[in-house]
Enzyme design. Structure first.
Site, PDB file in Angstrom:
ATOM      1  N   THR A  52       0.989   0.294   1.769  1.00 57.73           N
ATOM      2  CA  THR A  52       1.170   0.911   0.659  1.00 57.73           C
ATOM      3  C   THR A  52       2.372   0.392  -0.080  1.00 57.73           C
ATOM      4  OG1 THR A  52       0.225   3.032   1.541  1.00 57.73           O
ATOM      5  CG2 THR A  52       1.564   3.152  -0.634  1.00 57.73           C
ATOM      6  N   LYS A  79      24.017  11.269   5.999  1.00 55.39           N
ATOM      7  CA  LYS A  79      25.205  12.222   5.821  1.00 55.39           C
ATOM      8  C   LYS A  79      25.130  13.643   5.661  1.00 55.39           C
ATOM      9  CE  LYS A  79      27.677   8.149   4.184  1.00 55.39           C
ATOM     10  NZ  LYS A  79      28.090   7.384   2.999  1.00 55.39           N
ATOM     11  N   HIS A 126      -3.035  11.102  -1.040  1.00 54.13           N
ATOM     12  CA  HIS A 126      -2.774   9.625  -1.240  1.00 54.13           C
ATOM     13  C   HIS A 126      -3.275   9.179  -2.306  1.00 54.13           C
ATOM     14  CE1 HIS A 126      -1.199   5.907  -0.319  1.00 54.13           C
ATOM     15  NE2 HIS A 126      -1.524   5.849   1.017  1.00 54.13           N
TER      16      HIS A 126
HETATM   17  C1  NCD Z   1      -2.615   5.964   5.325  1.00 58.12           C
HETATM   18  C2  NCD Z   1      -1.879   7.031   5.032  1.00 58.12           C
HETATM   19  O1  NCD Z   1      -0.539   6.779   5.066  1.00 58.12           O
HETATM   20  O2  NCD Z   1      -2.145   8.291   4.933  1.00 58.12           O
HETATM   21  N1  NCD Z   1      -2.338   4.706   5.263  1.00 58.12           N
HETATM   22  C3  NCD Z   1      -2.230   3.935   4.338  1.00 58.12           C
HETATM   23  O3  NCD Z   1      -1.740   4.012   3.180  1.00 58.12           O
HETATM   24  N2  NCD Z   1      -3.291   2.846   4.051  1.00 58.12           N
HETATM   25  C4  NCD Z   1      -3.716   6.337   6.381  1.00 58.12           C
HETATM   26  C5  NCD Z   1      -3.286   6.361   7.650  1.00 58.12           C
HETATM   27  O4  NCD Z   1      -1.916   6.513   8.102  1.00 58.12           O
HETATM   28  O5  NCD Z   1      -4.168   6.784   8.571  1.00 58.12           O
END
Ligand code: NCD
Length: 294
Positions: A52, A79, A126
């Site tokens: 990401t 801090k 997400h």
């Molecule tokens: C995911 C997340 O951070 O939710 N990762 C990602 O961004 N591809 C999936 C995960 O961590 O399992």
């Protein structure tokens, strides 16, 4: 300027608009080159990230944005500065921000002075990952409507699962779900999705008629007390299971993976998760453009 925080109440036409921009960028990588040359993007990641963070950085460079990378471990957070003070300061330096934070309510507790993109708020959502998933599906099948999708793994804690279900609930798809019992979807969330599309739990990983198999890892970092071990063994894929799959079925995974997706699967024609990760570049560029131009 627009935020991109959630796929709840995010319209199908806006989803399609972002996907279309991403397809155009992929076809013509120079399309938005240097469009935002005087703007600053700040990345504020309070949880680990590989894909990401780096794909947002790469996308930003393609648009001409300058990137500030805030590291909580080397900042005044150490801090005792409050998160809201830190974010207020960072917003003052930025034209747009990408935030990942373990608190589901992080976006309710801060006031915004620049557009914000959610790169993961706890177990909740997400949204950019879900658009990458849709983009990958559309690229493979030329459509999203009419597909049968099986989602497997940590449905309770997987924020990519939640955002993908919210996004898919705008389309004419059939969803089946398979998970260890204690990791089912929140009941209320399941009912909300069920009001819009055909979604059911399956008692096994039955790949017959499945077009898209969406695998996820167990989110062990979300278990507060006793962390279970090896839960993914109950749903690990293997080459034998794939014998029952349609020839053109694709396997997606937001990654990182644990043993639910053995590397032997990588050599099959079903494996599309590395392409999926790569699709983050045009898609996140399209999201940045959406937020900066709307
Ligand atoms: C995911 C997340 O951070 O939710 N990762 C990602 O961004 N591809 C999936 C995960 O961590 O399992």
């Amino acid at each position: 300027m627009a935020n991109f925080l959630s796929l709840k109440n995010f319209s199908k036409s806006k989803i399609e608009q972002i996907l279309e921009t991403a397809f155009s960028i992929e076809k013509n990588p120079k399309m938005l080159e240097n469009k935002y040359i005087s703007k600053i993007l700040t990345l504020a990641f309070f949880e680990p990230s590989t894909r990401t963070k780096l794909s947002f950085t790469a996308s930003a460079y393609k648009l001409g944005l300058k990137v500030l990378d805030y590291s909580p471990n080397f900042s005044s957070q150490k801090k005792g500065e409050s998160i809201s003070d830190t974010l207020k300061i960072l917003m003052g330096y930025s034209d747009i921000m990408v935030i990942r934070h373990p608190d589901e309510n992080i976006f309710q507790n801060v006031s915004f002075s620049c557009p914000i993109i959610n790169a993961g708020n706890g177990i909740d959502e997400h949204p950019t990952q879900a658009l990458i998933d849709l983009y990958t599906i559309k690229k493979e099948f030329g459509k999203i409507d009419g597909l049968n999708i099986l989602m497997v793994g940590d449905l309770k804690n997987g924020r990519t699962i939640h955002s993908l279900l919210l996004a898919l609930s705008n389309f004419d798809v059939s969803i089946s779900l398979f998970c260890p019992k204690q990791l089912s979807l929140d009941k209320q969330f399941f009912s909300k999705i069920k009001e819009k599309i055909n979604i059911t739990y399956s008692s096994s990983i039955n790949l017959k008629n499945i077009d898209v198999l969406y695998m996820t890892r167990i989110q062990y970092e979300r278990f507060k007390n006793k962390k279970p071990k090896g839960l993914e063994k109950s749903y690990s894929l293997n080459l034998n299971l794939l014998k029952h799959a349609k020839k053109n079925m694709i396997i997606l995974h937001p990654l990182p993976r644990l043993s639910e997706l053995p590397i032997q699967i990588d050599n099959t024609t079903h494996a599309k998760y590395f392409e999926q990760a790569k699709n983050g570049i045009p898609l996140r560029a399209a999201v940045l453009d959406y937020c900066l131009s709307n």
